[in-house]
Design a protein around this motif. Structure first.
Motif, mmCIF file in Angstrom:
data_model
loop_
_atom_site.group_PDB
_atom_site.id
_atom_site.type_symbol
_atom_site.label_atom_id
_atom_site.label_comp_id
_atom_site.label_asym_id
_atom_site.label_seq_id
_atom_site.Cartn_x
_atom_site.Cartn_y
_atom_site.Cartn_z
ATOM 1 N N ALA A 21 9.202 49.897 87.152
ATOM 2 C CA ALA A 21 10.637 49.727 86.935
ATOM 3 C C ALA A 21 11.701 50.357 87.696
ATOM 4 C CB ALA A 21 11.030 50.128 85.271
ATOM 5 N N PRO A 22 12.615 49.990 88.505
ATOM 6 C CA PRO A 22 13.365 50.770 89.327
ATOM 7 C C PRO A 22 14.478 51.571 88.228
ATOM 8 C CG PRO A 22 13.812 48.296 89.471
ATOM 9 C CD PRO A 22 12.802 48.527 88.408
ATOM 10 N N ARG A 23 14.625 52.992 88.934
ATOM 11 C CA ARG A 23 15.666 53.847 87.985
ATOM 12 C C ARG A 23 16.815 53.309 87.561
ATOM 13 N NH1 ARG A 23 14.178 59.523 90.747
ATOM 14 N NH2 ARG A 23 11.661 59.538 90.509
ATOM 15 N N ASP A 24 17.283 52.313 88.294
ATOM 16 C CA ASP A 24 18.848 52.032 88.018
ATOM 17 C C ASP A 24 18.883 50.678 87.336
ATOM 18 O OD1 ASP A 24 17.931 50.051 89.850
ATOM 19 O OD2 ASP A 24 19.499 49.909 91.125
ATOM 20 N N ARG A 25 17.658 50.317 86.528
ATOM 21 C CA ARG A 25 17.554 49.198 85.635
ATOM 22 C C ARG A 25 17.863 49.575 84.334
ATOM 23 N NH1 ARG A 25 12.814 44.660 86.382
ATOM 24 N NH2 ARG A 25 14.226 44.369 88.400
ATOM 25 N N LEU A 46 18.733 41.676 81.659
ATOM 26 C CA LEU A 46 19.496 42.856 82.042
ATOM 27 C C LEU A 46 20.752 41.896 82.583
ATOM 28 C CD1 LEU A 46 20.102 45.826 82.506
ATOM 29 C CD2 LEU A 46 19.350 45.759 84.898
ATOM 30 N N ALA A 47 20.635 41.084 83.337
ATOM 31 C CA ALA A 47 21.893 40.135 83.773
ATOM 32 C C ALA A 47 22.704 39.586 82.667
ATOM 33 C CB ALA A 47 21.348 39.474 84.834
ATOM 34 N N TRP A 48 21.994 39.215 81.762
ATOM 35 C CA TRP A 48 22.588 38.484 80.548
ATOM 36 C C TRP A 48 23.238 39.579 79.918
ATOM 37 C CZ3 TRP A 48 22.602 39.122 75.317
ATOM 38 C CH2 TRP A 48 23.250 38.231 74.645
ATOM 39 N N ILE A 49 22.714 40.705 79.653
ATOM 40 C CA ILE A 49 23.520 41.604 79.004
ATOM 41 C C ILE A 49 24.803 42.172 79.569
ATOM 42 C CG2 ILE A 49 23.134 44.290 78.391
ATOM 43 C CD1 ILE A 49 20.294 43.686 77.816
ATOM 44 N N LYS A 50 24.732 42.406 81.071
ATOM 45 C CA LYS A 50 25.666 42.561 81.662
ATOM 46 C C LYS A 50 26.943 41.667 81.550
ATOM 47 C CE LYS A 50 23.627 45.410 85.226
ATOM 48 N NZ LYS A 50 23.395 45.751 86.491
ATOM 49 N N GLU A 51 26.479 40.422 81.637
ATOM 50 C CA GLU A 51 27.576 39.161 81.304
ATOM 51 C C GLU A 51 28.057 39.089 80.134
ATOM 52 O OE1 GLU A 51 30.184 36.492 82.040
ATOM 53 O OE2 GLU A 51 29.348 37.852 83.608
ATOM 54 N N VAL A 116 12.719 36.733 75.539
ATOM 55 C CA VAL A 116 13.821 35.672 75.674
ATOM 56 C C VAL A 116 14.853 36.619 76.633
ATOM 57 C CG1 VAL A 116 13.283 34.235 73.887
ATOM 58 C CG2 VAL A 116 14.748 36.052 73.627
ATOM 59 N N THR A 117 15.772 35.826 77.328
ATOM 60 C CA THR A 117 16.780 36.405 78.157
ATOM 61 C C THR A 117 17.798 36.993 77.462
ATOM 62 O OG1 THR A 117 16.309 34.898 79.970
ATOM 63 C CG2 THR A 117 18.335 35.874 79.712
ATOM 64 N N THR A 118 18.150 36.372 76.227
ATOM 65 C CA THR A 118 19.381 36.943 75.475
ATOM 66 C C THR A 118 18.671 37.916 74.581
ATOM 67 O OG1 THR A 118 18.919 34.967 73.883
ATOM 68 C CG2 THR A 118 20.649 34.840 75.594
ATOM 69 N N ALA A 119 17.888 38.769 74.819
ATOM 70 C CA ALA A 119 16.997 39.636 73.970
ATOM 71 C C ALA A 119 17.907 40.637 73.066
ATOM 72 C CB ALA A 119 15.921 40.348 74.586
ATOM 73 N N LEU A 120 19.187 41.175 73.677
ATOM 74 C CA LEU A 120 19.863 42.285 73.124
ATOM 75 C C LEU A 120 20.851 41.379 72.159
ATOM 76 C CD1 LEU A 120 20.320 45.107 72.518
ATOM 77 C CD2 LEU A 120 22.200 45.053 74.217
ATOM 78 N N SER A 121 20.400 41.212 70.961
ATOM 79 C CA SER A 121 20.869 40.292 70.118
ATOM 80 C C SER A 121 22.269 40.823 69.461
ATOM 81 C CB SER A 121 20.191 40.028 68.658
ATOM 82 O OG SER A 121 20.904 39.571 67.492
ATOM 83 N N PRO A 122 23.773 40.175 69.639
ATOM 84 C CA PRO A 122 24.920 40.859 68.906
ATOM 85 C C PRO A 122 24.673 41.148 67.593
ATOM 86 C CG PRO A 122 25.289 38.926 70.609
ATOM 87 C CD PRO A 122 23.720 38.989 70.376
#
Length: 289
Positions: A21-25, A46-51, A116-122
């Motif tokens: 795991a990269p430190r900046d992930r 991570l990309a999904w969370i950022k968007e 799943v990609t959308t793992a951090l559920s709102p």
């Protein structure tokens, strides 16, 4: 029957201890003054969370670390109803396909999520923010919010009450959200914060990172003409209780919500607002307070 929670012995690993795991992930999110560092997400997740939470990305130092762990196997049978258990400073949030566990005053929270990609559920994050805000005298409310003349009005009610309708009437005014507003005690009053947890108005309703001193809260009733009446503190608490975003089966959670709402209703004017979908709403509100 209440669930008793054993003090967690789990400790989040550092980024150095996660193989490959990269430190900046990781990513920092700020919601109503709470700054989270989300770690352990995969590249796509991570990309999904950022968007999904883009307007709420932050460069501020984190206060709380959310360590996401992939859970590949979930218990069979009917998915459980959302619930929160809170005892001796420890909590557990349970939802059909995700969990959060930690200490209410701690700096590290374990989040178990499906692969799943959308793992951090709102929905999970909203419950978590609401629970953490309680210890600061705040809460997440099923409401829309609009800034009018540098102060915020919050419009509360169940689905179909008119929250999104009012948000769409805002014109050039800043909309905090059409579904979820965070409210937090500041000094002798309260402040309303925007959130990323939008409703039927869509993502455009959750694209602002803003806050403003709260001028008043209105409980919505659709009508053919504008009218209002000011509520007593006990009436306001009764109306607001069901609209706080937290399951209300745990005694400690219920007691904390009621205590917070009682203080809130003693400091912020609350009204029943009878309204029609017309821009004259804002002129009418100026005449109330």
């Amino acid at each position: 029957m209440r669930t008793h929670i054993v003090t967690p012995t789990w400790r989040a690993p550092s980024s150095e201890s996660m193989p490959g795991a990269p430190r900046d992930r990781s990513v920092h999110l700020e919601i109503a003054g709470l700054v989270f560092q989300v770690v352990g997400a995969s590249g796509l997740s991570l990309a999904w969370i950022k968007e999904r939470y883009r307007p709420f990305l932050s460069r501020k130092p984190s206060q709380i670390r959310l360590h996401m762990e992939i859970q590949h196997a979930w218990p069979g049978g009917r998915p459980p109803q959302p619930r929160v258990d809170w005892q001796n400073g420890n909590f557990e949030i349970k939802m059909p396909a995700c969990r959060a566990q930690g200490s209410i005053a701690g700096k590290c929270i374990r989040v178990s999520v499906p692969p799943v990609t959308t793992a951090l559920s709102p929905s999970l994050l909203r419950f978590l923010c609401s629970l953490l805000l309680l210890r600061q005298g705040g809460f997440m409310l099923h409401a829309s919010g609009v800034i009018q003349n540098r102060s915020a009005w919050v419009f509360c009610g169940p689905s179909e009450a008119g929250k999104t309708t009012i948000a769409r009437l805002a014109g050039a005014r800043r909309v905090l959200n059409d579904e979820t507003v965070a409210i937090l005690k500041r000094g002798r009053g309260y402040v309303a914060y925007s959130t990323p947890f939008f409703g039927e108005g869509g993502p455009v309703m959750g694209e602002v990172q803003a806050r403003a001193a709260l001028k008043g809260m209105c409980f919505l009733h659709k009508a053919k003409q504008f009218a209002h009446r000011q509520l007593t503190a006990s009436q306001a608490v009764g109306r607001a209780f069901s609209q706080v975003f937290l399951p209300k089966r745990d005694h400690a959670v219920v007691a904390s919500i009621l205590e917070t709402l009682a203080d809130f209703a003693g400091r912020v004017p609350c009204y029943d607002l009878f309204f029609r979908a017309h821009p004259d709403l804002w002129e009418y509100l100026d005449g109330i307070a």
